[in-house]
Design an enzyme around this catalytic site. Structure first.
Site, PDB file in Angstrom:
ATOM      1  N   HIS A 175       0.821  -1.217   0.000  1.00 46.33           N
ATOM      2  CA  HIS A 175       0.000   0.000   0.000  1.00 46.33           C
ATOM      3  C   HIS A 175       0.858   1.271   0.000  1.00 46.33           C
ATOM      4  CE1 HIS A 175      -3.170   2.716   1.919  1.00 46.33           C
ATOM      5  NE2 HIS A 175      -3.793   2.219   0.872  1.00 46.33           N
ATOM      6  N   ASP A 219      17.208  10.222  -7.824  1.00 41.16           N
ATOM      7  CA  ASP A 219      18.655  10.396  -7.647  1.00 41.16           C
ATOM      8  C   ASP A 219      19.115  10.279  -6.198  1.00 41.16           C
ATOM      9  OD1 ASP A 219      18.900  10.701 -10.350  1.00 41.16           O
ATOM     10  OD2 ASP A 219      19.100  12.882 -10.331  1.00 41.16           O
ATOM     11  N   LYS A 227      -3.835  10.870   5.113  1.00 41.62           N
ATOM     12  CA  LYS A 227      -3.513  10.172   6.353  1.00 41.62           C
ATOM     13  C   LYS A 227      -2.453  11.000   7.063  1.00 41.62           C
ATOM     14  CE  LYS A 227      -3.771   7.012   2.735  1.00 41.62           C
ATOM     15  NZ  LYS A 227      -5.173   6.786   2.679  1.00 41.62           N
ATOM     16  N   LYS A 275       3.380   4.419  -1.144  1.00 45.89           N
ATOM     17  CA  LYS A 275       3.510   5.354  -2.255  1.00 45.89           C
ATOM     18  C   LYS A 275       4.852   6.057  -2.089  1.00 45.89           C
ATOM     19  CE  LYS A 275      -1.118   4.989  -1.585  1.00 45.89           C
ATOM     20  NZ  LYS A 275      -1.746   4.423  -0.382  1.00 45.89           N
ATOM     21  N   HIS A 320      -8.867  11.459   1.675  1.00 43.18           N
ATOM     22  CA  HIS A 320      -7.983  10.297   1.549  1.00 43.18           C
ATOM     23  C   HIS A 320      -6.659  10.525   2.270  1.00 43.18           C
ATOM     24  CE1 HIS A 320      -5.444   7.277  -0.678  1.00 43.18           C
ATOM     25  NE2 HIS A 320      -6.527   6.561  -0.468  1.00 43.18           N
ATOM     26  N   ASP A 368       0.482  19.574  18.783  1.00 48.53           N
ATOM     27  CA  ASP A 368       1.204  20.559  19.599  1.00 48.53           C
ATOM     28  C   ASP A 368       2.157  21.447  18.811  1.00 48.53           C
ATOM     29  OD1 ASP A 368      -0.161  19.456  21.679  1.00 48.53           O
ATOM     30  OD2 ASP A 368       1.566  18.537  22.655  1.00 48.53           O
TER      31      ASP A 368
END
Length: 502
Positions: free
Chosen positions: A240, A247, A422, A242, A420, A427
């Site tokens: 899952h 480089d 996450k 991404k 979508h 603080d």
């Protein structure tokens, strides 16, 4: 199409199981006794297994309610184990990753001395996710998919040596076509381009064996866990993550896949809100090793990771922007790193914790942590989607609202569409941006990644983005939860029982 073939195959297997049970009707008493023995063994194993209690309950119900079929189904898809050969391959790669990810311990020591609470969190990630904390890293928060898309195109154009991409979903369209054109052109220029995608994640978005087409274009491509239309526990563990590494010194991660809904190229579930992060400098090394570990596992190769270290192609040092610690979470080590990072952040916050998540399918431990923080005076706010992508999952999300709201947690639904993103921010000191949802699959079953941030200049921007998103959202009250029709409340409560299996 591939989807039709797969669906028919899986349904046929279920039908065969049902027919077999029916044909052996005369032996049912024997099968029933054998099933009771098998299910007792499974239940004892489940109870003693190191996993979330909700997952255990979700399996114990069918095991006791329909013992013959429930036990058989668990044997086929319920276990979460690799073969001995797969374990050997994965463990050797993990060992090599740990060796090359030996960071500068002085950075962790400095952080712990300066801020003991932050040091505790960072040390946990370092010791249990084998991901060192870094300085010498620039951080840019990307509050929308459209922003990430623009910045990604700009950085891909600068690639001189290699490009690594690892994504759960890729779909042909405006976003992928623009990226694909650059990748093909860069490959022709001599830049090494590697692409790893999850085969199940792309089952409805890419042609079968799309990797072969990419190989012909000069792009090295592989599928993570190629999907076989057979009922098996291998379906549980998906890649899952991404990740985009350029480089060795520039990287992207976050919730944004390579498909047009993520950049609002078309309306799928209303307005699509997502986030990502751009790193430049030393911390990119963690993401590079994550990619190479998975690449070597899938391709069966063995290469020297150190040739891809940021220092090899980074022309000049990057100005320090706080402490940056990208980390991976694997379902194979029985250590829920993502869940524990979230729990630690909630427990250590003294003023506020703001969370955006597409799914709110929580364990009792996570619910208690959120409520205890709110009861202790911490301002706990969560934004979830108003327009769902999966209605049954959204029902479970809403099933958790009442208990949280009554406990002092503020819940908001993003009225324009689907969230979508996450992300956690607390603080004005800590932040997490990554791929890890607040649901069982993301926290315990999938390969995931995220970046923990401490004292970075982008953290106030994460908070500001949260507040701007909240302004477009509607607050959920206890009365709203109680006003839901009785049948909806029952459906939500029922689905909540099986939430860990979704």
């Amino acid at each position: 199409s591939r989807v039709v073939i797969v669906s028919v195959s899986l349904l046929a297997q279920l039908a065969i199981l049902a027919v077999m049970l029916f044909r052996f009707e005369q032996l049912y008493p024997v099968l029933y006794v054998l099933s009771l023995i098998l299910n007792t063994v499974i239940i004892v194993s489940l109870i003693n297994r190191k996993s979330d209690p909700a997952y255990k309950i979700a399996w114990i119900i069918p095991l006791t309610a329909v013992p013959v079929f429930g036990g058989l189904l668990y044997v086929i898809i319920g276990s979460n184990k690799l073969s001995d050969n797969q374990k050997k391959k994965m463990s050797s790669i993990a060992t090599r990753s740990m060796e090359v990810l030996q960071g500068d311990s002085s950075v962790l020591d400095e952080l712990a001395e300066k801020d003991p609470l932050s040091g505790v969190q960072s040390r946990y990630i370092c010791d249990w996710a084998y991901a060192p904390v870094h300085k010498g890293t620039g951080v840019e928060y990307l509050p929308m998919g459209e922003v990430k898309f623009t910045r990604m195109l700009e950085e891909l154009e600068k690639a001189k040596h290699y490009i690594f991409l690892e994504y759960f979903i890729i779909e042909q369209g405006v976003m992928w076509n623009a990226i694909h054109d650059i990748l093909v052109r860069k490959a022709e220029e001599g830049v090494e381009v590697r692409l790893l995608y999850d085969d199940v994640g792309c089952i409805m978005t890419l042609p079968d064996r799309y990797d072969r087409q990419l190989e012909k274009e000069g792009i090295k491509a592989s599928r993570f866990s190629p999907f076989v239309p057979v009922l098996t526990s291998r379906l549980n563990n998906r890649d899952h993550r991404k990740i985009c590494v350029i480089d060795g010194h520039t990287a992207f991660t976050g919730g944004i896949n390579l498909a047009d809904e993520y950049i609002n190229g078309y309306v799928k579930h209303g307005h699509w809100k997502d986030t990502a992060i751009l790193l430049k400098g030393e911390a990119v090394w963690n993401l590079t090793v994550m990619f190479l570990s998975m690449w070597d596992y899938v391709r069966g190769c063995d290469e020297d990771f150190r040739q891809f270290h940021p220092s090899v192609h980074q022309e000049e040092p990057v100005f320090d922007d706080g402490y940056v610690q990208p980390f991976a979470d694997s379902p194979l080590d029985n250590e829920p790193v993502g869940a524990n990072v979230y729990l630690n952040m909630i427990g250590k916050a003294s003023r506020y914790v703001y969370i955006t998540t597409p799914y709110l399918i929580l364990s009792d431990e996570m619910i208690n942590a959120l409520i205890n923080a709110a009861k202790g005076g911490v301002d706990v706010r969560i934004i979830t989607p108003h327009v769902p992508d999966k209605r049954y999952v959204h029902a479970v999300t809403r099933a958790n609202y009442e208990e949280l709201v009554l406990g002092g947690v503020k819940i908001y639904e993003y009225t324009p569409g689907f969230i979508h993103a996450k992300s956690f921010v607390a603080d004005d000191k800590w932040g997490v941006v990554g791929t890890i949802n607040l649901d069982y699959r993301s926290l315990y079953l999938h390969f995931e990644c995220a970046t923990w941030l401490c004292g970075c200049s982008c953290i106030p921007k994460i908070r500001e983005d949260f507040l701007a998103t909240q302004a477009l959202s509607s607050e959920v009250t206890a009365d709203d939860c109680r006003k839901a029709p009785l049948y909806k409340r029952f459906f939500r409560a029922f689905m909540r029982l099986f939430a860990p299996l979704m």
